[in-house]
Structures are given as structure tokens and as C-alpha cells.
Design an enzyme around this catalytic site. Structure first.
Site, PDB file in Angstrom:
ATOM      1  N   GLU A 158      -4.174 -20.224  34.889  1.00  8.98           N
ATOM      2  CA  GLU A 158      -4.749 -19.616  36.098  1.00  8.98           C
ATOM      3  C   GLU A 158      -4.740 -18.076  35.986  1.00  8.98           C
ATOM      4  O   GLU A 158      -5.715 -17.418  36.303  1.00  8.98           O
ATOM      5  CB  GLU A 158      -3.914 -20.068  37.309  1.00  8.98           C
ATOM      6  CG  GLU A 158      -4.456 -19.652  38.639  1.00  8.98           C
ATOM      7  CD  GLU A 158      -5.609 -20.521  39.137  1.00  8.98           C
ATOM      8  OE1 GLU A 158      -5.561 -21.747  38.936  1.00  8.98           O
ATOM      9  OE2 GLU A 158      -6.545 -19.957  39.713  1.00  8.98           O
ATOM     10  N   ASP A 170       2.086 -23.249  43.517  1.00 10.10           N
ATOM     11  CA  ASP A 170       1.161 -24.382  43.581  1.00 10.10           C
ATOM     12  C   ASP A 170       1.369 -25.344  42.418  1.00 10.10           C
ATOM     13  O   ASP A 170       1.455 -26.564  42.606  1.00 10.10           O
ATOM     14  CB  ASP A 170      -0.294 -23.886  43.578  1.00 10.10           C
ATOM     15  CG  ASP A 170      -0.589 -22.978  44.749  1.00 10.10           C
ATOM     16  OD1 ASP A 170       0.252 -22.893  45.658  1.00 10.10           O
ATOM     17  OD2 ASP A 170      -1.661 -22.354  44.750  1.00 10.10           O
TER      18      ASP A 170
HETATM   19  C1  GLA Z   1      -2.287 -19.287  46.411  1.00  8.62           C
HETATM   20  C2  GLA Z   1      -1.572 -19.019  45.096  1.00  8.62           C
HETATM   21  C3  GLA Z   1      -0.062 -19.217  45.234  1.00  8.62           C
HETATM   22  C4  GLA Z   1       0.498 -18.471  46.438  1.00  8.62           C
HETATM   23  C5  GLA Z   1      -0.345 -18.725  47.681  1.00  8.62           C
HETATM   24  C6  GLA Z   1       0.061 -17.860  48.841  1.00  8.62           C
HETATM   25  O1  GLA Z   1      -2.180 -20.637  46.744  1.00  8.62           O
HETATM   26  O2  GLA Z   1      -2.067 -19.862  44.068  1.00  8.62           O
HETATM   27  O3  GLA Z   1       0.570 -18.835  44.032  1.00  8.62           O
HETATM   28  O4  GLA Z   1       0.616 -17.117  46.173  1.00  8.62           O
HETATM   29  O5  GLA Z   1      -1.724 -18.505  47.448  1.00  8.62           O
HETATM   30  O6  GLA Z   1       1.348 -18.169  49.265  1.00  8.62           O
END
Ligand code: GLA
Length: 388
Positions: A158, A170
């Protein structure tokens, strides 16, 4: 669609699939824009996710097909892969690229993907497809990665292949999630505890604003940058690696070091949100859902006013929720800039909530949201049942 996956695979590839995998999406209960600042987050895996059916081939070709997108790709085994445009298959290609570059042998594979996570809704469809691919390759080619290695590898895809400087929440949540549990994850040490997400008389509602997310990636990277600026300024006096190493009291003492008012607001959100997660964990452990809900509202307000990643659509959901006595709390979840909100709603009042929030939102925004009652499910794994 979910029940026909194997039939679809056979139709597309003229043969049966040998293996099937599933990786969920996630919601984050509280702790937003915290992971890349080394603090505490509280995500759960959900029962929506990405399915992947595979069969090896002898042609040395990766064939990518999706039931969600018409774009498809056949690409031979090679030493280096490039991102092409905004295609969905960039995510699995990025994973393959990492396996190859790490020196793990892979072979030709026919792959069919299907996801039932609304795309771009902030429920981590990208982490889900990255993790399902890395889990599958690791399983099929005996690459020997641990689950945590796969999480880190997927995050790296990512960050460096896709170009979003996300934190680890995530990928971690979709890999390690457990049914009916929330993960209390320390994003610095990666220690975590799966705590009972005992919501008592409440259920977790997911409200998709159905707002197409525009500029989300560049705005996200901008916030990451602003946090780094704040950190560098605080480091003039404080020996810290991450913003979340200090609490609100210490921040008040040292905030004079931050020169830009906007950067100050971003840092204040991060540090106070991290404190809120600690309080939320206590509230959850004490089954105090009313308190948990208040913290959700406070989190939303801070994301709206200080971090500025909300928007009229998400704010409208929170605003309506506050008027409904059957809702303990609500907030945006995930990166923001559109996407989904979550709300803690009394189970027997869910239908009424769903109707009323739809009406309120539609009147104000001009189109309807989608409302789901969410189930907290398991993380990535093999899904043999799809092949029967
Ligand atoms: C996205 C990113 C995560 C996190 C959230 C906010 O989902 O992928 O890593 O930073 O935003 O909490």
C-alpha cells in the site's frame, strides 16, 4: 453472487478451482488517524470481505479476473511489476511483486476475486484484497511468512506500490480479527489484545454515505505529513518517536513548539484521540456503552473540527444520531473524506434508526445512504466451503 463463486470460476477458466480464501474488511470503533502516529486503535473485522479462488497453471501466467470489475489482466511471471493506472489488480500485483523481490518462488496462477465490501467506502477493501492475496500466495507456494509478516508486507504494498502512506491498522485488523472481538492494538509495538466486543443491548450499525471519495489519497498523505511536521517540532524538546507517546497534559505544555496553527490542530486531535481510546477501552470493559458512545461522538467532532477529514455527509449521520435516544454514539470510521460512519444502536430500534437516518440524510444530501447491521467476524483464512 457469493454462493455461485465456484460456478463463476468454472465458467471463466473452464476448470475447477483448487483453493479458496477469504479476507474481511474492517471497521474501527475508535482511534482514528492514530496508527501512523504510534498509538492505540480498536478495529474489528467485519463479515463483508474479499473472496479469492485459485488454480495453478502450467503457463507461467498470472490471470486476474474479478466479478466486480470488467478490467482483467494476464501477465507472465517476471522479476519486476509496475502499477498501471488505477486498476483494481494493482493490489494483488503489488503483493506478487513483493514475493518475487523477497526471493520467494511463485508459479502461474488463475485467480478469481469477488468482494462484497462497498468499494471506497472506508471499510478497507484495499487491505482486504492485499491480505487475501498475500495469505493465498504464502499458503500455495509455502513461502514461510508468518501472519504478521504478511500484514507488514501488505502494508508495504500500500505504501510503496500503491502510494498511500497508511499505517498498519487495516492490514492488521483484517488478518488478525476474531469473531465478536475488537482488537486493542498498539501500533508502535504491535502488541494486541482481542477483547470481547460485548455491545449488550446495542448493535453496530454501518452507514455508508455513498459519497464517492475524491482526493482521499492525497489528503490522507497530507495529514500524515502534517503529523510528521508536528512531531519534528516537538522533538526539539521531547525525546519521542511518535506523537502518541505523549498525553494531552504533556502536549499542552509543549504545544508552543508547533508554529503552524493547522499543524497544531492536527497534533491536538491525534494526542486527544489516543487518550480517548484508553478511556473507551475502560468503558467497554465495564460494559458502559453510554460512556463509550460519548467518546465516539467526541472522536467524530475532533475529526471534523481539528483533523478536518469529515464532510457534510458524515457529519449529517452523526448529527442525526445525536437526536435519536436509542443511539449511544456515532462517528466516522476509517480515513474519512466520505466513506462510512458507525453507530451504536439499540438492537430493537435498529429498523427505526435505519429508516430515520435514511430519510434525514436523503433530505439533506440529496441521495440515500446504505445502512447495514454489522457482524464482527474472523480474520483472513482458507474458505473451503466455497468449493463444495
Ligand atoms: C485508513 C488507513 C489506516 C488508518 C485510517 C485512519 O484506513 O489505511 O492506516 O490510518 O485510515 O485511522
Amino acid at each position: 453472487m457469493k454462493n455461485n463463486l465456484h460456478q463463476e470460476f468454472i465458467k471463466i477458466f473452464n476448470k475447477e478451482a483448487d483453493n479458496a480464501y477469504f479476507s474481511p474488511g474492517r471497521v474501527n470503533l475508535i482511534g482514528e488517524h492514530i496508527d501512523y502516529n504510534g498509538g492505540l486503535v480498536m478495529p474489528c473485522a467485519i463479515t463483508f470481505g474479499t473472496y479469492l479462488l485459485t488454480s495453478p497453471n502450467e503457463d507461467g501466467i498470472f490471470r486476474f479476473r474479478s466479478l466486480n470489475f470488467s478490467e482483467q489482466l494476464d501477465i507472465p511471471l517476471q522479476l519486476n511489476y509496475e502499477k498501471t493506472g488505477e486498476n483494481w489488480f494493482n493490489f494483488p500485483i503489488g503483493v506478487i511483486d513483493r514475493f518475487v523481490k523477497d526471493g520467494h518462488p511463485v508459479k502461474g496462477l488463475d485467480m478469481l476475486f469477488y468482494g462484497d465490501i462497498p468499494i471506497g467506502s472506508g471499510l478497507s477493501s484495499s487491505a482486504s484484497i492485499e491480505v487475501v492475496t498475500s495469505y493465498a500466495l504464502n499458503d500455495l507456494f509455502n513461502s514461510g511468512y508468518s501472519k504478521l509478516d504478511l500484514v507488514k508486507l501488505s502494508k508495504d504494498v500500500e505504501n510503496n506500490f500503491i502510494g498511500v502512506n497508511c499505517g498498519i491498522m487495516d492490514q492488521f485488523a483484517v488478518a488478525f480479527g476474531e469473531k465478536n472481538k475488537a482488537l486493542m492494538l498498539n501500533c508502535d509495538t504491535l502488541d494486541y489484545e482481542a477483547v470481547d466486543s460485548n455491545l449488550g443491548e446495542y448493535v453496530l450499525a454501518i452507514i455508508n454515505t455513498n459519497k464517492p471519495r475524491k482526493l482521499a489519497e492525497s489528503k490522507y498523505n497530507e495529514r500524515v505529513q502534517e503529523c510528521q511536521t508536528a512531531l519534528a517540532e516537538l522533538q526539539q524538546q521531547l525525546d519521542i518517536k511518535y506523537l502518541c507517546e505523549i498525553n494531552s497534559a504533556t502536549f499542552e505544555q509543549y504545544k508552543y513548539l508547533i508554529t503552524e496553527p493547522v499543524v497544531l490542530k492536527r497534533a491536538k486531535h491525534v494526542i486527544e484521540e489516543n487518550d480517548r481510546v484508553k478511556l473507551a477501552a475502560k468503558a467497554l470493559a465495564a460494559n458502559n456503552l453510554a460512556e463509550f458512545g460519548k467518546l465516539m461522538y467526541a472522536s467524530h467532532d475532533s475529526l471534523r473540527d481539528l483533523y478536518e477529514v469529515s464532510g457534510i455527509e458524515l457529519d449529517t449521520v452523526a448529527e442525526y444520531s445525536k437526536t435519536n435516544p436509542d443511539v449511544a454514539g456515532a462517528r466516522m470510521t476509517g480515513a474519512g473524506f466520505g466513506g462510512c460512519a458507525i453507530a451504536l444502536v439499540k438492537g430493537d430500534a435498529f429498523e427505526k434508526f435505519s429508516e430515520e437516518v435514511t430519510e434525514y440524510y436523503t433530505q439533506k444530501i440529496g441521495y440515500a445512504p446504505s445502512v447495514y447491521s454489522s457482524l464482527i467476524g474472523d480474520g483472513v483464512g482458507v474458505l473451503a466451503s466455497v468449493l463444495n
